[in-house]
Each structure stands twice: as C-alpha cells, then as structure tokens.
Design a protein around this motif. Structure first.
Motif, PDB file in Angstrom:
ATOM      1  N   PRO A   1       4.376   6.652  -5.505  1.00  0.00           N
ATOM      2  CA  PRO A   1       4.863   6.141  -6.791  1.00  0.00           C
ATOM      3  C   PRO A   1       6.200   6.729  -7.228  1.00  0.00           C
ATOM      4  CG  PRO A   1       3.066   7.706  -7.112  1.00  0.00           C
ATOM      5  CD  PRO A   1       3.141   7.444  -5.639  1.00  0.00           C
ATOM      6  N   HIS A   2       6.579   7.871  -6.684  1.00  0.00           N
ATOM      7  CA  HIS A   2       7.838   8.503  -7.087  1.00  0.00           C
ATOM      8  C   HIS A   2       9.024   8.047  -6.233  1.00  0.00           C
ATOM      9  CE1 HIS A   2       5.568  10.965  -9.830  1.00  0.00           C
ATOM     10  NE2 HIS A   2       4.835  11.458  -8.837  1.00  0.00           N
ATOM     11  N   SER A   3       8.766   7.194  -5.260  1.00  0.00           N
ATOM     12  CA  SER A   3       9.833   6.615  -4.451  1.00  0.00           C
ATOM     13  C   SER A   3      10.034   5.163  -4.863  1.00  0.00           C
ATOM     14  CB  SER A   3       9.484   6.671  -2.951  1.00  0.00           C
ATOM     15  OG  SER A   3       9.432   8.004  -2.493  1.00  0.00           O
ATOM     16  N   SER A   4      11.266   4.680  -4.727  1.00  0.00           N
ATOM     17  CA  SER A   4      11.541   3.267  -4.976  1.00  0.00           C
ATOM     18  C   SER A   4      11.971   2.622  -3.667  1.00  0.00           C
ATOM     19  CB  SER A   4      12.620   3.107  -6.041  1.00  0.00           C
ATOM     20  OG  SER A   4      13.828   3.745  -5.643  1.00  0.00           O
ATOM     21  N   PHE A   5      11.486   1.415  -3.446  1.00  0.00           N
ATOM     22  CA  PHE A   5      11.695   0.709  -2.183  1.00  0.00           C
ATOM     23  C   PHE A   5      12.589  -0.502  -2.444  1.00  0.00           C
ATOM     24  CE2 PHE A   5       7.853   3.135  -1.998  1.00  0.00           C
ATOM     25  CZ  PHE A   5       7.842   3.686  -0.725  1.00  0.00           C
ATOM     26  N   HIS A   6      13.754  -0.518  -1.796  1.00  0.00           N
ATOM     27  CA  HIS A   6      14.745  -1.557  -2.020  1.00  0.00           C
ATOM     28  C   HIS A   6      14.765  -2.503  -0.822  1.00  0.00           C
ATOM     29  CE1 HIS A   6      17.200   1.095  -5.047  1.00  0.00           C
ATOM     30  NE2 HIS A   6      15.920   0.969  -5.368  1.00  0.00           N
TER      31      HIS A   6
ATOM     32  N   ASN B   1       8.260 -16.580  -1.653  1.00  0.00           N
ATOM     33  CA  ASN B   1       7.328 -16.312  -2.758  1.00  0.00           C
ATOM     34  C   ASN B   1       6.612 -14.987  -2.556  1.00  0.00           C
ATOM     35  OD1 ASN B   1       7.979 -18.700  -4.055  1.00  0.00           O
ATOM     36  ND2 ASN B   1       6.277 -19.854  -3.167  1.00  0.00           N
ATOM     37  N   GLN B   2       6.284 -14.661  -1.307  1.00  0.00           N
ATOM     38  CA  GLN B   2       5.635 -13.374  -1.029  1.00  0.00           C
ATOM     39  C   GLN B   2       6.557 -12.212  -1.368  1.00  0.00           C
ATOM     40  OE1 GLN B   2       4.246 -14.514   3.195  1.00  0.00           O
ATOM     41  NE2 GLN B   2       2.690 -13.059   2.527  1.00  0.00           N
ATOM     42  N   VAL B   3       7.840 -12.364  -1.049  1.00  0.00           N
ATOM     43  CA  VAL B   3       8.812 -11.311  -1.379  1.00  0.00           C
ATOM     44  C   VAL B   3       8.888 -11.127  -2.891  1.00  0.00           C
ATOM     45  CG1 VAL B   3      11.245 -10.651  -1.270  1.00  0.00           C
ATOM     46  CG2 VAL B   3      10.168 -11.727   0.715  1.00  0.00           C
ATOM     47  N   THR B   4       8.988 -12.231  -3.605  1.00  0.00           N
ATOM     48  CA  THR B   4       9.083 -12.170  -5.072  1.00  0.00           C
ATOM     49  C   THR B   4       7.830 -11.578  -5.687  1.00  0.00           C
ATOM     50  OG1 THR B   4      10.514 -14.126  -5.036  1.00  0.00           O
ATOM     51  CG2 THR B   4       9.496 -13.544  -7.139  1.00  0.00           C
ATOM     52  N   GLU B   5       6.679 -12.001  -5.211  1.00  0.00           N
ATOM     53  CA  GLU B   5       5.411 -11.495  -5.747  1.00  0.00           C
ATOM     54  C   GLU B   5       5.238 -10.004  -5.458  1.00  0.00           C
ATOM     55  OE1 GLU B   5       2.499 -14.010  -3.989  1.00  0.00           O
ATOM     56  OE2 GLU B   5       3.120 -15.793  -5.138  1.00  0.00           O
ATOM     57  N   LEU B   6       5.691  -9.572  -4.280  1.00  0.00           N
ATOM     58  CA  LEU B   6       5.595  -8.147  -3.936  1.00  0.00           C
ATOM     59  C   LEU B   6       6.400  -7.310  -4.930  1.00  0.00           C
ATOM     60  CD1 LEU B   6       4.624  -6.047  -1.792  1.00  0.00           C
ATOM     61  CD2 LEU B   6       6.810  -6.428  -0.630  1.00  0.00           C
ATOM     62  N   ALA B   7       7.604  -7.743  -5.250  1.00  0.00           N
ATOM     63  CA  ALA B   7       8.434  -7.019  -6.214  1.00  0.00           C
ATOM     64  C   ALA B   7       7.845  -7.097  -7.623  1.00  0.00           C
ATOM     65  CB  ALA B   7       9.851  -7.563  -6.191  1.00  0.00           C
ATOM     66  N   ASP B   8       7.253  -8.225  -7.958  1.00  0.00           N
ATOM     67  CA  ASP B   8       6.671  -8.387  -9.290  1.00  0.00           C
ATOM     68  C   ASP B   8       5.457  -7.481  -9.487  1.00  0.00           C
ATOM     69  OD1 ASP B   8       8.574 -10.250  -9.941  1.00  0.00           O
ATOM     70  OD2 ASP B   8       7.287 -11.997  -9.572  1.00  0.00           O
ATOM     71  N   ARG B   9       4.691  -7.246  -8.423  1.00  0.00           N
ATOM     72  CA  ARG B   9       3.451  -6.458  -8.533  1.00  0.00           C
ATOM     73  C   ARG B   9       3.716  -4.965  -8.625  1.00  0.00           C
ATOM     74  NH1 ARG B   9       1.566  -9.435  -4.134  1.00  0.00           N
ATOM     75  NH2 ARG B   9       1.519  -7.526  -2.877  1.00  0.00           N
ATOM     76  N   HIS B  10       4.883  -4.508  -8.148  1.00  0.00           N
ATOM     77  CA  HIS B  10       5.133  -3.068  -8.059  1.00  0.00           C
ATOM     78  C   HIS B  10       6.438  -2.716  -8.774  1.00  0.00           C
ATOM     79  CE1 HIS B  10       1.938  -2.504  -5.057  1.00  0.00           C
ATOM     80  NE2 HIS B  10       2.352  -3.646  -4.530  1.00  0.00           N
ATOM     81  N   ALA B  11       6.336  -1.813  -9.715  1.00  0.00           N
ATOM     82  CA  ALA B  11       7.532  -1.390 -10.450  1.00  0.00           C
ATOM     83  C   ALA B  11       8.520  -0.652  -9.562  1.00  0.00           C
ATOM     84  CB  ALA B  11       7.126  -0.505 -11.625  1.00  0.00           C
ATOM     85  N   ASN B  12       8.049  -0.089  -8.455  1.00  0.00           N
ATOM     86  CA  ASN B  12       8.936   0.682  -7.575  1.00  0.00           C
ATOM     87  C   ASN B  12       9.367  -0.104  -6.337  1.00  0.00           C
ATOM     88  OD1 ASN B  12       6.301   0.787  -6.539  1.00  0.00           O
ATOM     89  ND2 ASN B  12       6.560   2.851  -5.667  1.00  0.00           N
ATOM     90  N   ILE B  13       9.267  -1.432  -6.402  1.00  0.00           N
ATOM     91  CA  ILE B  13       9.813  -2.294  -5.347  1.00  0.00           C
ATOM     92  C   ILE B  13      10.825  -3.239  -5.974  1.00  0.00           C
ATOM     93  CG2 ILE B  13       9.340  -4.100  -3.654  1.00  0.00           C
ATOM     94  CD1 ILE B  13       6.648  -2.909  -3.129  1.00  0.00           C
ATOM     95  N   GLU B  14      12.028  -3.282  -5.402  1.00  0.00           N
ATOM     96  CA  GLU B  14      13.092  -4.160  -5.888  1.00  0.00           C
ATOM     97  C   GLU B  14      13.617  -5.013  -4.739  1.00  0.00           C
ATOM     98  OE1 GLU B  14      16.204  -1.855  -7.632  1.00  0.00           O
ATOM     99  OE2 GLU B  14      14.817  -0.499  -8.669  1.00  0.00           O
TER     100      GLU B  14
ATOM    101  N   ALA C   1       0.816  -1.207   0.000  1.00  0.00           N
ATOM    102  CA  ALA C   1       0.000   0.000   0.000  1.00  0.00           C
ATOM    103  C   ALA C   1       0.855   1.265   0.000  1.00  0.00           C
ATOM    104  CB  ALA C   1      -0.934  -0.013   1.213  1.00  0.00           C
ATOM    105  N   VAL C   2       1.968   1.255   0.726  1.00  0.00           N
ATOM    106  CA  VAL C   2       2.863   2.417   0.740  1.00  0.00           C
ATOM    107  C   VAL C   2       3.481   2.627  -0.634  1.00  0.00           C
ATOM    108  CG1 VAL C   2       5.028   3.334   1.669  1.00  0.00           C
ATOM    109  CG2 VAL C   2       3.334   2.326   3.202  1.00  0.00           C
ATOM    110  N   ALA C   3       3.850   1.547  -1.309  1.00  0.00           N
ATOM    111  CA  ALA C   3       4.424   1.667  -2.654  1.00  0.00           C
ATOM    112  C   ALA C   3       3.428   2.303  -3.613  1.00  0.00           C
ATOM    113  CB  ALA C   3       4.849   0.301  -3.160  1.00  0.00           C
ATOM    114  N   LEU C   4       2.166   1.942  -3.490  1.00  0.00           N
ATOM    115  CA  LEU C   4       1.129   2.553  -4.333  1.00  0.00           C
ATOM    116  C   LEU C   4       0.937   4.026  -3.982  1.00  0.00           C
ATOM    117  CD1 LEU C   4      -1.578  -0.274  -4.382  1.00  0.00           C
ATOM    118  CD2 LEU C   4      -0.171   0.495  -6.313  1.00  0.00           C
TER     119      LEU C   4
END
Length: 350
Positions: free
Chosen positions: A195-200, A214-227, A189-192
């Motif tokens: 949007p102008h911040s990236s979360f590493h 799998n949750q970690v991977t899916e979280l990064a896959d769902r959000h362009a600003n999460i790596e 929700a914070v990533a949404l």
C-alpha cells in the motif's frame, strides 16, 4: 575502416514511431547503407543513410525501386520483419529484388493470440516466409523449439544509463502492451500487498480491444495506488524511465503467449539503470542474473521492499545490451553464411 560490403533492406509492418526495429536500422547505418521500408498500402522508404527523408510511393513504385536497386559487389541483405502481414508482397519482392540473403525476423511466436482457422492461416504464412528465407533469426531462446534451425538474435535497447536524480523510490513502473499476456489479478494483489508503493502503468492495447482497455481502467479505479498514464512512443521512453528506479513486469505464466517472448522492456529498464522484477516467464529465467524473478505475490512484495530499501540489487552485474551489439551479431550471422559454413550458401545469392 568499417566494411561497406553489406547493403541492408529492412522491411517492417510497424509505424516508425513505435517500431522496435528502427534502432537496429540506426545501428546498421553506422557501418552499412541501410534502407528502412514500411510496408503498407502505400509503402514508405527511407535510406540508405541516417537522416534521409521518408518517401511515400505506390506498391508498384516499391517493386520498381527494388528491381532497380544497385547491383554491385555489396551483398544485399533483406531483413523481413513484417510478421505475417503482406506475404504476397514478400514473395514478389523475393522474386524481383537483386540477389542477396533473405533473413526472416522471428522475434516472437507470430501466431500470437489467434485460434482456429486464423491460427492455421498464420502458421501457413510463417511456413511460406521460412521457405522464402535463407536464414531465420529468433529472439527468445525458446523459439528454437518452433524453429530448430534458426539462429539467435536477441532484443536490445537504444537506451543508455539515465541519471537517477528525479527517480522516486516508492513509485513502481509498469510498461506494457496490455493484452492476454498481462496478469491483471497479480498486479491487483501486489498493489494491495504494497500500500505504500504506487504503481504507474504506461502502455497501450490493440486497436479496438475495448475489453482489455476496460480492464486497465477498472484496475486503476479499484486501487488508489495504481495510476494509468496512457500510451507512449519510443521517443517518450527516456523521459519515462528516468523517473523510476524499479520496474515490475507482471506477465501471466499460465499461457503459451509468454513462452516465446523476449520483452523489450527488460532491456529498456535494465539499460536505463532500473531494477527489474518479473514473474517467472522463460525469458526472465534466462536473464535471472539481472532480473529478480518472483513466483507469487508475497515474494514479489518482499523483493520490492528489499529493492526499495537498498538491500537487494542486480544492476551491479549488468552491462547495457545495445542495438549496436545486435547489428554486429547480425552481420556476423550473414558473414558465417557467406564463408560457406552452411549449405544454404549455394543458393542465397540466387
């Protein structure tokens, strides 16, 4: 001249590459001979001085080593940080080692995520370890609820302020042990909302915990600003921390698993010079003078924006909390027992 009247034996169940107690050992060695003992099927021992090599030996060899340890005027201090692993070995060591003070390291609720019969078993082991110990030290103040007679010895960091030249203001650091304490929904929700911040994300899961990975991977896959940047070791931390100016600690607040933690990442990030934003776990509230505590996504987004724009900062109020300081506190705890201010003094040398 520093006192040499203490000799420390620090027992751990963790690989030195990721053992958060190793910096405490380094700090103790500045003033006291200190052995670092990694309990496992074939224990590994180093010490008593900084730079001494790691020596692997058999379990029987360790028992002989401890039984034959030097007996002189120094007070031996046995710091047991093995969680609930190796309780039988702890009991054997307690029986054969030279007289001294046995100190149990209660750095968390060591029952962790276990339930049912496993939780009952962990609780019985903890009770046994407490009986084997002359003093119990706790990290988070809330642990006094579980161990009313314990003494506070909080966490710290060996990190010192890092230059901010490489830090990028819009990149947000999240370092974590990804498990049931991590609030995946909150981060999503914070990533949404930002949007102008990236979360590493930097960190690991328990071995075999594919569901959380799998949750970690899916979280990064769902959000362009999460790596997700993978796991790290203690040696990696300065390089990681130097790239950021703000860190987010998204702990779940609806579980007992976060009630008794004193997160190392608070100290690592604060010591390095980062602003820290955390959900409202008890330890964050204890450290609210230095940590930005947020209760929901909108407050987190607003706080992050204010920090990034230079409008909000708690770093000016903070001075690094180091393992050197904790080493001094630990020796003070032992000295207080030795002065006879506690009735256990009658037995701790036996």
């Amino acid at each position: 001249m520093p006192s040499k009247r203490f000799r420390f034996f620090v027992f751990t169940c963790r690989d030195p590459k990721s053992d958060f107690r190793l910096p405490l050992v380094d700090a103790l060695r500045r003033d006291h001979p200190t052995y670092y003992i990694w309990l496992r099927r074939r224990p590994i021992v180093s010490g008593p001085n900084a730079g001494d090599p790691f020596v692997e030996m058999s379990a029987a060899g360790l028992l002989r080593f401890m039984r034959n340890s030097q007996r002189d005027d120094a007070i031996n201090v046995y710091f047991n940080s093995t969680n609930t692993y190796f309780p039988a070995m702890s009991a054997l060591l307690r029986m054969i080692a030279p007289p001294g003070v046995w100190c149990l390291d209660m750095h968390d609720d060591l029952r962790y995520h276990n339930t049912g019969i496993k939780r009952w078993r962990e609780q019985r082991i903890i009770a046994t370890l407490c009986r084997l110990s002359h003093v119990v030290v706790h990290a988070a103040p809330t642990l006094r609820e579980l161990f009313p007679k314990s003494v506070h010895l909080g966490n710290a960091s060996n990190i010192l302020p890092l230059p901010a030249t490489e830090a990028r203001n819009r990149q947000v650091l999240i370092i974590a042990s990804f498990d049931e304490r991590f609030d995946f929904d909150f981060v999503s929700a914070v990533a949404l909302a930002c949007p102008h911040s990236s979360f590493h994300l930097h960190g690991w899961t328990r071995p075999g915990d594919t569901e959380t990975m799998n949750q970690v991977t899916e979280l990064a896959d769902r959000h362009a600003n999460i790596e997700y940047h993978g796991p790290y070791t203690m040696a990696d931390l300065p390089g990681i921390l130097g790239r950021y100016r703000v860190s987010l600690a998204p702990y779940r607040t609806d579980t007992l698993l976060t009630r008794y933690i004193d997160p190392l990442r608070f100290y690592h990030c604060l010591n390095a010079g980062l602003e820290v934003i955390s959900t409202g776990i008890p330890q964050a509230r204890f450290m609210e003078r230095w940590v930005h505590v947020v209760s929901d996504v909108s407050q987190c987004a607003a706080t992050l924006a204010a920090v990034q724009q230079g409008q909000l900062a708690k770093q000016p109020n903070y001075a690094p909390i180091t393992w050197d300081q904790r080493a001094v506190e630990l020796t003070a705890i032992i000295e207080a027992l030795h002065r006879g201010g506690d009735p256990i003094r009658r037995s701790f040398l036996s």
